[in-house]
Enzyme design. Structure first.
Site, PDB file in Angstrom:
ATOM      1  N   LYS A   1      31.590  27.838  25.904  1.00  0.00           N
ATOM      2  CA  LYS A   1      32.839  27.792  25.142  1.00  0.00           C
ATOM      3  C   LYS A   1      33.841  26.860  25.838  1.00  0.00           C
ATOM      4  O   LYS A   1      33.667  26.511  27.018  1.00  0.00           O
ATOM      5  CB  LYS A   1      33.413  29.205  25.030  1.00  0.00           C
ATOM      6  CG  LYS A   1      33.821  29.804  26.382  1.00  0.00           C
ATOM      7  CD  LYS A   1      34.136  31.284  26.277  1.00  0.00           C
ATOM      8  CE  LYS A   1      34.549  31.832  27.640  1.00  0.00           C
ATOM      9  NZ  LYS A   1      34.689  33.321  27.610  1.00  0.00           N
TER      10      LYS A   1
ATOM     11  N   ARG B   1      40.190  44.479  24.409  1.00  0.00           N
ATOM     12  CA  ARG B   1      40.371  43.141  23.828  1.00  0.00           C
ATOM     13  C   ARG B   1      39.535  43.151  22.546  1.00  0.00           C
ATOM     14  O   ARG B   1      39.767  43.978  21.680  1.00  0.00           O
ATOM     15  CB  ARG B   1      39.942  42.089  24.864  1.00  0.00           C
ATOM     16  CG  ARG B   1      40.541  40.730  24.645  1.00  0.00           C
ATOM     17  CD  ARG B   1      40.137  39.740  25.724  1.00  0.00           C
ATOM     18  NE  ARG B   1      38.713  39.394  25.656  1.00  0.00           N
ATOM     19  CZ  ARG B   1      38.107  38.510  26.457  1.00  0.00           C
ATOM     20  NH1 ARG B   1      38.800  37.887  27.400  1.00  0.00           N
ATOM     21  NH2 ARG B   1      36.831  38.236  26.324  1.00  0.00           N
TER      22      ARG B   1
ATOM     23  N   HIS C   1      31.920  43.887  27.047  1.00  0.00           N
ATOM     24  CA  HIS C   1      32.412  42.942  28.064  1.00  0.00           C
ATOM     25  C   HIS C   1      33.258  43.692  29.094  1.00  0.00           C
ATOM     26  O   HIS C   1      34.075  44.538  28.726  1.00  0.00           O
ATOM     27  CB  HIS C   1      33.246  41.873  27.355  1.00  0.00           C
ATOM     28  CG  HIS C   1      33.604  40.667  28.180  1.00  0.00           C
ATOM     29  ND1 HIS C   1      32.720  40.019  29.007  1.00  0.00           N
ATOM     30  CD2 HIS C   1      34.762  39.969  28.262  1.00  0.00           C
ATOM     31  CE1 HIS C   1      33.323  38.979  29.573  1.00  0.00           C
ATOM     32  NE2 HIS C   1      34.561  38.925  29.138  1.00  0.00           N
TER      33      HIS C   1
ATOM     34  N   ARG D   1      25.492  37.091  30.260  1.00  0.00           N
ATOM     35  CA  ARG D   1      26.259  35.973  29.706  1.00  0.00           C
ATOM     36  C   ARG D   1      26.996  35.266  30.840  1.00  0.00           C
ATOM     37  O   ARG D   1      28.058  35.708  31.273  1.00  0.00           O
ATOM     38  CB  ARG D   1      27.278  36.492  28.677  1.00  0.00           C
ATOM     39  CG  ARG D   1      26.673  37.280  27.517  1.00  0.00           C
ATOM     40  CD  ARG D   1      27.752  37.665  26.502  1.00  0.00           C
ATOM     41  NE  ARG D   1      28.871  38.363  27.115  1.00  0.00           N
ATOM     42  CZ  ARG D   1      28.961  39.678  27.267  1.00  0.00           C
ATOM     43  NH1 ARG D   1      28.016  40.478  26.805  1.00  0.00           N
ATOM     44  NH2 ARG D   1      30.012  40.222  27.846  1.00  0.00           N
TER      45      ARG D   1
ATOM     46  N   TYR E   1      60.356  14.310  42.001  1.00  0.00           N
ATOM     47  CA  TYR E   1      61.512  14.896  41.326  1.00  0.00           C
ATOM     48  C   TYR E   1      62.075  16.087  42.095  1.00  0.00           C
ATOM     49  O   TYR E   1      61.328  16.947  42.557  1.00  0.00           O
ATOM     50  CB  TYR E   1      61.113  15.377  39.927  1.00  0.00           C
ATOM     51  CG  TYR E   1      60.795  14.275  38.949  1.00  0.00           C
ATOM     52  CD1 TYR E   1      61.685  13.225  38.730  1.00  0.00           C
ATOM     53  CD2 TYR E   1      59.611  14.304  38.230  1.00  0.00           C
ATOM     54  CE1 TYR E   1      61.393  12.227  37.810  1.00  0.00           C
ATOM     55  CE2 TYR E   1      59.309  13.320  37.297  1.00  0.00           C
ATOM     56  CZ  TYR E   1      60.209  12.277  37.094  1.00  0.00           C
ATOM     57  OH  TYR E   1      59.912  11.301  36.187  1.00  0.00           O
TER      58      TYR E   1
ATOM     59  N   CYS F   1      54.100  15.245  38.787  1.00  0.00           N
ATOM     60  CA  CYS F   1      54.775  14.692  37.610  1.00  0.00           C
ATOM     61  C   CYS F   1      53.807  14.655  36.430  1.00  0.00           C
ATOM     62  O   CYS F   1      52.664  15.076  36.550  1.00  0.00           O
ATOM     63  CB  CYS F   1      55.289  13.284  37.912  1.00  0.00           C
ATOM     64  SG  CYS F   1      56.259  13.190  39.434  1.00  0.00           S
ATOM     65  N   MET F   2      54.269  14.148  35.293  1.00  0.00           N
ATOM     66  CA  MET F   2      53.407  14.132  34.111  1.00  0.00           C
ATOM     67  C   MET F   2      52.190  13.228  34.308  1.00  0.00           C
ATOM     68  O   MET F   2      51.085  13.567  33.879  1.00  0.00           O
ATOM     69  CB  MET F   2      54.200  13.671  32.885  1.00  0.00           C
ATOM     70  CG  MET F   2      53.418  13.809  31.581  1.00  0.00           C
ATOM     71  SD  MET F   2      54.324  13.271  30.135  1.00  0.00           S
ATOM     72  CE  MET F   2      55.605  14.513  30.024  1.00  0.00           C
ATOM     73  N   ASP F   3      52.401  12.089  34.985  1.00  0.00           N
ATOM     74  CA  ASP F   3      51.348  11.081  35.081  1.00  0.00           C
ATOM     75  C   ASP F   3      50.900  10.804  36.501  1.00  0.00           C
ATOM     76  O   ASP F   3      49.995   9.991  36.704  1.00  0.00           O
ATOM     77  CB  ASP F   3      51.842   9.736  34.518  1.00  0.00           C
ATOM     78  CG  ASP F   3      52.630   9.918  33.262  1.00  0.00           C
ATOM     79  OD1 ASP F   3      52.069  10.502  32.318  1.00  0.00           O
ATOM     80  OD2 ASP F   3      53.818   9.518  33.222  1.00  0.00           O
TER      81      ASP F   3
HETATM   82  C1  LIG Z   1      33.856  33.794  28.628  1.00  0.00           C
HETATM   83  C2  LIG Z   1      32.984  34.960  28.416  1.00  0.00           C
HETATM   84  C3  LIG Z   1      31.858  35.174  29.228  1.00  0.00           C
HETATM   85  C4  LIG Z   1      31.558  34.346  30.453  1.00  0.00           C
HETATM   86  O1  LIG Z   1      32.307  34.841  31.531  1.00  0.00           O
HETATM   87  P1  LIG Z   1      32.106  34.246  33.020  1.00  0.00           P
HETATM   88  O2  LIG Z   1      32.944  35.105  33.850  1.00  0.00           O
HETATM   89  O3  LIG Z   1      32.576  32.827  32.957  1.00  0.00           O
HETATM   90  O4  LIG Z   1      30.658  34.328  33.313  1.00  0.00           O
HETATM   91  C5  LIG Z   1      31.005  36.212  28.903  1.00  0.00           C
HETATM   92  N1  LIG Z   1      31.256  37.008  27.854  1.00  0.00           N
HETATM   93  C6  LIG Z   1      32.350  36.860  27.076  1.00  0.00           C
HETATM   94  C7  LIG Z   1      32.585  37.784  25.941  1.00  0.00           C
HETATM   95  C8  LIG Z   1      33.263  35.846  27.330  1.00  0.00           C
HETATM   96  O5  LIG Z   1      34.347  35.703  26.572  1.00  0.00           O
END
Ligand SMILES: *Cc1c(COP(=O)(O)O)cnc(C)c1O
Length: 387
Positions: A36, A134, A166, A222, A267, A314-316
């Protein structure tokens, strides 16, 4: 072509290696490489390809658009997407053989519409909220969700391919939430089974849990961050895991110059030279995703030494203290990389900025060029050549 000002170099061999390491660690569980957010800044399509070469049985993404991008690039393996919003194009996901995730009955309804439009059954996974609060079904709603999901399966709307959840605190292995979530997940699996569901895969662990919590591996883990070679639980992860950070961020000095004692830098003059010194101008800033919090705290490798950032980002551009050295305009400045040539790591930058390495690599980019190398291919040498 204009000269390279700043670039992100991603070594696909490192991703391939990391996925192989993770697979060996968690076997017989399978690995879902999470790509992702453009592969945590490493390039989703390229990272996905390297992950498949490393043996990833699954790819994971947040949005259906991200899943469809993988399909458009030619990936034909298992892909799971998990973050829908009302009006999501489930028909496209179903047609592309992407596993979609439902948290609610409303989502089941939308997925059923997508099935009708696509003219074929969906591959459907169900997510339960075991304590992160979540995404996912509440434990209270779960019995109804699994009952309805089973009814849809009986009608031929879909096959329920997975049940998952999760963790909230997997980077803190001793946190009591981990045990509580694992117990809640087992209860949810039992309820799904009692409703008649027989999912192909059950999964709970992200990178930290995959590494630190063998009991949480179930059928698939995952892994996002660890696939890119970064440590998901600094201070907890065994050092012999052998992961290799894949991303290097480097630039060329636009300028070096001498300043007198007392000179205020950048700055707001938040830093003053205590004695005469030399400064290097690095042509990247928060417009390129360099955190402004790195002002007066992060370091950059220039001419073989780590040089502290002086004053505000800074920005750049940003300024580093060269302590009397004059490497010259065009000299290489490495913000972070694997750390094997003395350069800081993304983890060092995260600590300097009070954040996590996830955010450092995912946000870097802006106007920087990004390219991919493969150090498994003998002609590709990412970290030695000047950009
Ligand atoms: C982003 C995400 C992961 C991966 O998590 P890591 O800590 O980067 O391994 C796994 N499951 C879900 C639902 C996530 O949103």
């Amino acid at each position: 072509m204009s000269p390279v000002r700043a670039e992100i170099v991603v070594d696909l061999a490192a991703i391939r290696h990391n996925v192989r390491r993770l697979r060996a660690l968690v076997a017989p569980a399978a690995v879902m490489t999470v790509v992702k957010a453009d592969g945590y800044g490493h390039g989703a399509v390229e990272s996905a390809r390297a992950a498949r070469e490393g043996g990833a049985e699954w790819l994971g993404v947040a949005t259906i658009d991200e899943a469809l991008e993988l399909r458009a690039a030619g990936d034909t393996g298992r892909v799971l997407a998990w973050l829908g919003v009302p009006g999501e194009d489930y028909a496209a996901a179903v047609a592309a053989d992407v596993d979609v995730t439902a948290y609610t009955l409303a989502e089941l309804g939308e997925i059923r519409d997508g099935v009708a439009a696509a003219g074929r059954p969906a591959r459907l996974q169900l997510k339960v909220d075991t304590g992160l609060s979540r995404g996912g079904s509440t434990v209270a709603d779960w019995p109804t969700l699994v009952t309805e999901a089973h009814a849809g399966e009986a009608r031929g709307d879909w096959q329920v391919t997975g049940v998952w959840s999760h963790f909230a605190c997997s980077d803190e292995p001793a946190h009591p939430a981990n045990d509580a979530q694992e117990a809640a997940f087992l209860d949810a699996l039992a309820a799904a089974e009692a409703a008649g569901l027989r999912p192909e895969v059950r999964h709970l662990a992200n990178s930290a849990a995959a590494i630190l919590r063998p009991g949480a591996r179930f059928d698939v883990v995952r892994c996002g961050l660890a696939s890119y070679g970064l440590d998901p639980a600094p201070g907890e992860t065994p050092p012999d895991l052998g992961l290799r950070p894949a991303m290097t961020v480097r630039a060329r000095l636009a300028l070096d110059k001498a300043v007198d004692a007392g000179a205020g830098v950048s700055y707001g003059h938040t830093w003053h030279a205590e004695r005469p010194t030399t400064l290097g101008l690095v042509p990247v800033g928060y417009g390129d995703g360099v955190p402004r919090h790195a002002g007066n705290t992060a370091e950059v490798l220039v001419a073989g030494r780590r040089r502290p950032v002086r004053g505000r980002i800074c920005m750049d551009q940003l300024v580093v203290d060269l302590d009397g050295d004059r490497p010259g305009a065009g000299a290489q400045a490495v913000l972070f990389g694997p750390g094997v040539h003395g350069e800081p790591t993304a983890q060092d930058w995260a600590e300097a900025c009070g954040t996590i390495s996830y955010e450092i690599v995912t946000r870097i980019g802006g106007r920087m060029q990004r390219h991919h190398v493969d150090t498994d291919t003998p002609t590709d040498t990412p970290s030695e050549e000047a950009p």
